[in-house]
Scaffold this motif. Structure first.
Motif, short mmCIF file in Angstrom:
data_model
loop_
_atom_site.label_atom_id
_atom_site.label_comp_id
_atom_site.label_asym_id
_atom_site.label_seq_id
_atom_site.Cartn_x
_atom_site.Cartn_y
_atom_site.Cartn_z
N ASN A 322 4.72 4.23 -17.45
CA ASN A 322 4.57 2.85 -16.90
C ASN A 322 3.23 2.28 -16.39
O ASN A 322 3.04 1.13 -16.01
CB ASN A 322 5.34 3.06 -15.29
N VAL A 325 2.35 -1.81 -17.46
CA VAL A 325 2.87 -3.11 -16.48
C VAL A 325 1.95 -4.16 -16.62
O VAL A 325 0.67 -3.82 -16.47
CB VAL A 325 3.25 -2.51 -15.25
N TYR A 327 1.14 -7.62 -14.79
CA TYR A 327 1.50 -8.16 -13.64
C TYR A 327 0.74 -9.38 -13.85
O TYR A 327 -0.17 -9.84 -14.28
CB TYR A 327 1.23 -7.58 -12.38
N TRP A 331 4.99 -13.42 -10.68
CA TRP A 331 6.21 -12.43 -10.24
C TRP A 331 6.67 -12.95 -9.09
O TRP A 331 6.29 -13.31 -7.70
CB TRP A 331 5.69 -11.11 -10.20
N VAL A 336 8.54 -7.48 -8.37
CA VAL A 336 7.90 -6.43 -7.56
C VAL A 336 8.65 -5.33 -7.12
O VAL A 336 8.67 -4.09 -7.33
CB VAL A 336 7.13 -7.05 -6.62
N ARG A 338 11.69 -4.44 -8.41
CA ARG A 338 12.42 -3.56 -9.59
C ARG A 338 11.14 -2.70 -9.91
O ARG A 338 11.44 -1.55 -10.47
CB ARG A 338 12.61 -4.50 -10.57
N LEU A 339 9.92 -3.11 -10.09
CA LEU A 339 8.84 -2.15 -10.37
C LEU A 339 8.88 -0.90 -9.67
O LEU A 339 8.81 0.35 -9.87
CB LEU A 339 7.46 -3.02 -10.38
N ARG A 342 11.62 1.18 -10.34
CA ARG A 342 11.59 1.94 -11.54
C ARG A 342 10.84 3.07 -11.21
O ARG A 342 11.00 4.17 -12.12
CB ARG A 342 11.39 0.92 -12.65
N VAL A 343 9.67 2.93 -10.93
CA VAL A 343 8.74 4.00 -10.89
C VAL A 343 8.83 5.14 -9.66
O VAL A 343 8.71 6.19 -9.79
CB VAL A 343 7.24 3.16 -10.58
N ILE A 348 4.40 4.72 -6.73
CA ILE A 348 3.89 3.53 -6.92
C ILE A 348 2.44 3.47 -6.69
O ILE A 348 1.76 2.51 -7.55
CB ILE A 348 4.78 2.37 -6.13
N LYS A 355 -3.67 2.40 -12.95
CA LYS A 355 -3.65 1.02 -13.66
C LYS A 355 -5.05 0.50 -13.19
O LYS A 355 -5.96 -0.18 -14.15
CB LYS A 355 -2.84 -0.20 -12.91
#
Length: 448
Positions: A322, A325, A327, A331, A336, A338-339, A342-343, A348, A355
């Motif tokens: 991930n 991503v 951003y 957004w 946000v 959903r991210l 997912r993670v 997160i 990142k």
């Protein structure tokens, strides 16, 4: 007496006499009273001489393992490999090992140790040092030098090849020329140690203050070709703007920028491991499409080979998969959420740390600002945990079946997935009554 404060001995004031924690002194006293020799040895002695925090106190003795076990039968203890007895005092451990060598003397024992700076013995009763290998002088010279013949020392235990690199990084010391040459000549010996031992030494290496330095030395000496050969595929492989470094060096520098936490350092080190395999070039630029997904798979194989646990593999793989991503401020809050979903809530913040480090390592200031903004939005959402859209649905599968008059099957899961998407955009809808209304309204609109 309580020894709970002696787990990490804090060294000494400049000019003060050398001393050891009280448990070390008591252990040596008991051994000597029983007619045996006993000395504090190894890294703790070295660290106290350098006025660094010292831990993991080791004691070398002329007593055998059986004699140590009997003498300290009133103390909590365990024995590893019938070679080392570990005594426990109020949660702190102290390792006792019989003298090594053909002669049962401290001098013979020190002659078989790895580096001169670790071959200094300390008598805690009279405060005297025994330094037959010149370790104190090498401490002054800030030098890592093998005791005696370097190749023989590395053959005794090939893991010392990695230890030489790691200790030089931890202390900021240089490696003596003959020792460095021997490391490069003995690289193939690293095929011998168990993967678990290599793993543990690698973790200590990447947790140093600036891991790019020892990692670069692992490349220079050839050791990385044994430990993680996949990373070397990125050596000398260029990237396009804004990247300023090769794939390999970018990975090393990213590792510098994440906090010193094992899974974060591993994710940073391996986050671009697949780039050399997927690299293409068009329009005068290099492209690495899908490298995050392929990289997660390669990283899992590497971690499995090095015997990391399943939790670590899953965590590192998720972060790598991930990390690309992208951003921007347009957004929605739902995007946000959903991210985060997912993670994973537990990953997160680590993803943001990875990142940000990735951006710092490539010199991309604008993207770094975007990472900061995304972090703030995530924190804002998470601060409203009771209604942040990430809590469990207030509707169960049994409620869905009853409301729609359906049996267990795929349609139940589809309905729950639909409802989860709804509350991602509007968390206030996550009540049983509202979810049932939405579900029934959807059923009316859905063609039978």
């Amino acid at each position: 007496m309580s020894y709970s404060n002696f787990g990490k001995f804090v060294g000494r004031l400049p000019g003060a006499p050398l001393r050891a924690p009280e448990p070390v002194l008591e252990i040596c006293r008991r051994l000597r009273k029983a007619g045996f020799e006993a000395f504090a040895v190894g890294g703790a002695v070295r660290d106290v001489l350098l006025n660094r925090p010292a831990a993991d106190w080791d004691i070398a003795t002329s007593a055998t393992v059986d004699q140590v076990e009997f003498l300290f039968r009133d103390t909590k203890q365990f024995t590893l490999n019938k070679r080392t007895v570990t005594l426990i005092f109020d949660g702190s451990s102290f390792e006792l090992t019989p003298f090594r060598g053909s002669l049962p003397t401290i001098e013979a024992d020190l002659a078989l140790r790895d580096f001169t700076i670790d071959a200094i013995a300390f008598d805690p009763e009279n405060g005297k040092l025994l330094d037959p290998e010149g370790g104190k002088e090498d401490l002054k010279r800030r030098l890592i030098r093998c005791v005696g013949d370097p190749i023989s020392r590395f053959k005794d235990d090939p893991l010392r090849l990695m230890r030489a690199v790691r200790i030089s990084a931890q202390l900021g010391f240089k490696m003596e020329a003959a020792t460095l040459e021997a490391v490069s000549r003995c690289t193939s010996l690293l095929l011998e140690p168990a993967s678990e031992r290599i793993r543990d030494e690698l973790v200590k290496t990447i947790l140093t203050q600036k891991p790019s330095a020892p990692l670069s030395l692992l490349v220079k000496t050839g050791l990385l070709s044994i430990i993680i050969p996949e990373l070397l595929e990125g050596r000398l492989k260029r990237q396009s703007h804004p990247h300023r470094h090769t794939i390999l060096m970018h990975s090393f520098i990213t590792t510098d920028y994440v906090p010193p936490v094992m899974h974060l350092r591993l994710a940073a080190l391996l986050h671009d491991v697949a780039k050399p395999r997927v690299r293409t070039r068009s329009d005068h630029r290099y492209h690495f499409y899908g490298h995050e997904k392929v990289g997660a798979e390669i990283a899992a194989l590497i971690l499995d080979r090095l015997k990391f646990g399943n939790d670590t593999k899953e965590l590192v793989s998720t972060l790598i998969a991930n990390h690309m991503v992208i951003y921007d401020s347009t957004w929605s809050d739902g995007a946000v959420r959903r991210l985060i979903a997912r993670v994973g809530l537990d990953k997160i913040k680590d993803l943001i740390a990875l990142k940000r480090a990735d951006m710092l390592a490539q010199g991309a200031d604008s993207n770094r600002n975007e990472a900061n903004e995304l972090e703030k939005r995530i924190e804002s959402i998470l601060s409203k945990f009771a209604s942040n859209g990430l809590e469990p649905l207030k509707l169960k599968g049994s409620d869905v079946m009853e409301a729609l008059g359906i049996a267990p099957g795929p349609k139940v899961g589809e309905a729950l997935t639909f409802l989860r998407e709804i509350i991602m955009d509007d968390p206030a809808l996550n009540t049983k009554e509202r979810l049932l209304e939405i579900l029934l309204a959807r059923q009316k609109k859905t063609p039978r």
